[in-house]
Design an enzyme around this catalytic site. Structure first.
Site, PDB file in Angstrom:
ATOM      1  N   SER A  76      11.269  -3.339  29.909  1.00 44.24           N
ATOM      2  CA  SER A  76      11.316  -1.915  29.962  1.00 44.24           C
ATOM      3  C   SER A  76      10.792  -1.248  28.801  1.00 44.24           C
ATOM      4  CB  SER A  76      12.704  -1.553  30.123  1.00 44.24           C
ATOM      5  OG  SER A  76      12.819  -0.358  30.474  1.00 44.24           O
ATOM      6  N   ASP A 109      10.804  -0.337  42.092  1.00 46.24           N
ATOM      7  CA  ASP A 109      11.131   0.328  40.818  1.00 46.24           C
ATOM      8  C   ASP A 109      10.625   1.620  40.762  1.00 46.24           C
ATOM      9  OD1 ASP A 109      11.899   1.064  38.137  1.00 46.24           O
ATOM     10  OD2 ASP A 109      11.073  -1.107  37.259  1.00 46.24           O
ATOM     11  N   HIS A 138      14.321  -2.034  38.845  1.00 45.11           N
ATOM     12  CA  HIS A 138      14.345  -2.238  37.453  1.00 45.11           C
ATOM     13  C   HIS A 138      15.135  -3.366  36.665  1.00 45.11           C
ATOM     14  CE1 HIS A 138      12.190  -0.398  33.915  1.00 45.11           C
ATOM     15  NE2 HIS A 138      13.375  -0.818  33.248  1.00 45.11           N
TER      16      HIS A 138
END
Length: 496
Positions: A258, A427, A453
Site C-alpha cells: 500500500s 481493490d 486491499h
C-alpha cells in the site's frame, strides 16, 4: 447542489457533513475524556465483561476466550508456535464472522489469542520461534526510525547480530496507519511473508515510518508533520543505506504494501542513485493515485478541500483515539466496527480474511501517523496524479481549466529498478490502467482474482496466490539466485 454565497468552496451537502463531523469528533473526545480520566479501571472492566456476555448471547459465537487487548499482556505461557504447518487448519467456507459463527479449531483460536495479546514485534515473532533484532536509523533530517531484522531461521539465533549473514537481503515496508507488526501477525506462519523469506534463505528487514509506534523520536522535530515527500527524501533512502551498510550487500530487494509502495515509487523517482541499490521492487496492493473513496460524501468533502482534515484532527496524529477504543471494546466487537468502517469507506468486505485472522490482526492494524500524510493522499486523489505535497491552499474556483497551477509530479516513469505489481482486481484503490500509464514500460503486472486491499496481506490463501509470486520475482532478479530456496524449490512451495 447549490453553493453557499461567498463560501462556494463547498456545497451545502458538504457543509452539513462538515458540521456533523465536528459534532461527532467533539462527542468522541468527550467520551474519551470521561473514560480515560474519570472512570476507574474496575468499572471499565465491568462494562467490558457485559459487552462480552452480550455479544456471545446475541451471536451464539463460539470464539470464547478471546481476551481484551487492554486487560492482558504478554503471552499465554505455551510453547513458541508449531513446527507443523498442517496444524493450522483454515476455517471452513461456511464460517462467517458476524452474529452466527461456528466453532474455530482450538489450535487456531489459541494462536489468534496469543497474537492478540502480543505487545510488540518481538513477542509476535516469539510465537513462531523467531528471534528478531532491533535497529535504529538516524535520518539526515534527525528522525530516529525503528528497523526490525529477522536473520535466523525458526528456533535459531544469529550468533553475531548486527553483522552480515552473506544472504540476499530483502526489505519490507508497511502501509498507511501501520507498522512492521502487520507482516508477522498472521495465524499461520506459512502465510507470514517474513517467516517464509527467512526459511528460503533471505536476510529480512522490516521498516517503520516516522511517527509510528517504533519511530516517534527526533532530535529536532515532533513526529506529526510528515508526508510522502518526507518518506521519499529521507526515510526510505536512509533505511536502505543503513541496511546495506550492516549487511555489506551491494543491493537489496524491496517489498512494499500500500503506502509502502507509494513511498518507494517516490524515493526511486527522485533519487536516481537509489535505483542502483535495489534489484527489484515488488509492490503489493500498490498505491499511486487512487480514484477516491466509496463513501461519496467523505470523498467529495475531502477532494473539495483536503486541508479540512486539519480542522477535524489538528496537526497531530490522526485517529489517535483508535487505541483507546481498542482497549475497552471486546475484540469481536472492535473487529466488527473495523469491518463496517472498511465497507463504508472503501467497499472492502474482507471475505478472504478468516474471522480469527481479523481478530488477531486488527489489534495490530493501527499505528500513529500524521494528519498531513492523509491530507497528501486527498490531494493526490483530487488531482488524479501522483503529486508532491502541495503547501499552497487554493480554492477550487481558482483552479480552472485554464489555470497553469499544478503541484510538482513525482517522475515515476524515470524509475530504472524492475517493478512487479501484485494487485487484487477487487481493490477499490487500484486502477491498474491508470497506474501503469504513470510507470515505466518494464513494469510487470500480476493480477489476483477476487482480492481486495488487505487480502493481499492477510488473505487465507496468500501462501498459494501471493507469496509464490513474490518468491518468483525475488529469484528472477537476485544476483545470487543459487542462495534462494536452500531447503526446497519454488515448484515445491507452489504445491505443484
Amino acid at each position: 447542489m447549490p453553493r453557499l454565497p461567498l463560501l462556494g468552496r463547498l456545497s451545502a451537502r458538504e457543509y452539513v457533513a462538515l458540521v456533523f463531523g465536528f459534532i461527532f469528533i467533539a462527542f468522541e473526545g468527550l467520551i474519551s475524556l470521561v473514560i480515560l480520566v474519570f472512570l476507574p479501571k474496575p468499572i471499565l472492566n465491568w462494562f467490558y465483561e457485559r459487552s462480552r456476555s452480550l455479544f456471545h448471547y446475541t451471536s451464539g459465537n463460539e470464539l470464547a476466550s478471546v481476551p481484551s487487548s487492554g486487560n492482558v499482556s504478554g503471552t499465554d505461557g505455551e510453547g513458541s508456535g508449531t513446527t507443523d504447518p498442517s496444524a493450522f487448519s483454515s476455517p471452513s467456507p461456511d464460517f462467517n464472522f458476524g452474529w452466527r459463527s461456528r466453532k474455530v479449531p482450538r489450535r487456531k483460536k489459541t494462536i489468534a489469542d496469543r497474537i492478540l495479546r502480543a505487545r510488540d514485534f518481538t513477542e509476535l515473532c516469539d510465537i513462531y520461534g523467531y528471534t528478531p533484532e532491533e535497529h535504529v536509523v538516524l535520518t539526515k533530517d534527525g528522525y530516529l526510525l525503528g528497523l526490525h531484522r529477522i536473520s535466523a531461521k525458526k528456533n535459531e539465533t544469529n550468533p553475531r547480530p548486527g553483522t552480515s549473514t552473506g544472504r540476499p537481503v530483502v526489505y519490507l515496508h508497511h502501509g498507511l496507519l501501520m507498522n512492521s507488526e502487520v507482516w508477522v501477525c498472521l495465524t499461520d506462519e506459512q502465510r507470514a511473508l517474513p517467516f517464509v523469506l527467512v526459511e528460503w534463505g533471505f536476510d529480512v528487514w522490516l521498516g517503520n515510518n516516522r511517527g509510528n509506534k517504533y519511530s516517534k523520536k527526533s532530535i529536532y522535530y515532533g513526529p506529526n508533520e510528515t508526508n510522502i515527500d518526507d518518506f521519499a527524501w529521507h526515510d526510505i533512502p536512509d533505511s536502505i543505506q543503513y541496511i546495506l551498510d550492516i549487511t555489506m550487500a551491494p543491493k537489496l530487494s524491496y517489498i512494499g504494501f500500500s503506502q509502502g509502495t507509494a513511498q518507494a515509487f517516490a524515493a526511486l523517482s527522485i533519487h536516481p542513485q537509489l535505483n542502483q541499490k535495489v534489484n527489484v521492487f515488488i509492490a503489493l496492493a500498490p498505491a499511486l493515485s487512487p480514484a477516491g473513496l466509496a463513501a461519496s460524501i467523505v470523498d467529495g468533502l475531502m477532494k473539495s478541500s483536503p486541508t479540512l482534515m486539519f480542522l477535524f484532527f489538528g496537526r497531530k496524529s490522526i485517529l489517535s483515539s483508535a487505541t483507546m477504543w481498542q482497549s475497552i471494546l471486546y475484540p469481536p466487537i472492535f473487529t466488527k466496527l473495523i469491518d463496517n468502517s472498511l465497507i463504508w469507506m472503501f467497499d472492502w468486505h474482507s471475505r478472504n480474511i478468516a474471522p480469527s485472522q481479523k481478530i488477531a490482526a486488527y489489534a495490530h492494524l493501527y499505528s500513529f501517523a500524521s494528519v498531513k500524510s492523509v491530507v497528501h493522499w486527498f490531494q493526490i486523489m483530487r488531482n488524479g496524479a501522483f503529486l508532491m505535497y502541495d503547501d499552497e491552499v487554493m480554492s477550487p474556483a481558482m483552479r480552472t481549466s485554464v489555470s497553469s497551477y499544478r503541484p510538482a509530479r513525482f517522475p515515476t516513469k524515470n524509475i530504472v529498478t524492475p517493478i512487479v505489481l501484485v494487485y487484487g482486481d477487487s481493490d477499490s484503490l487500484v486502477d491498474i490502467d491508470v497506474m501503469t500509464k504513470q510507470l515505466p514500460r518494464h513494469t510487470e503486472v500480476r493480477r489476483l482474482h477476487g482480492y481486495e486491499h488487505l487480502d493481499v496481506l492477510w488473505g487465507k490463501d496468500v501462501d498459494k496466490d501471493v507469496i509464490p509470486e513474490v518468491l518468483d520475482a525475488l529469484k528472477r532478479y537476485s544476483d545470487t539466485p543459487e542462495l534462494i530456496g536452500v531447503n526446497g524449490t519454488l515448484k515445491e512451495y507452489r504445491g505443484d
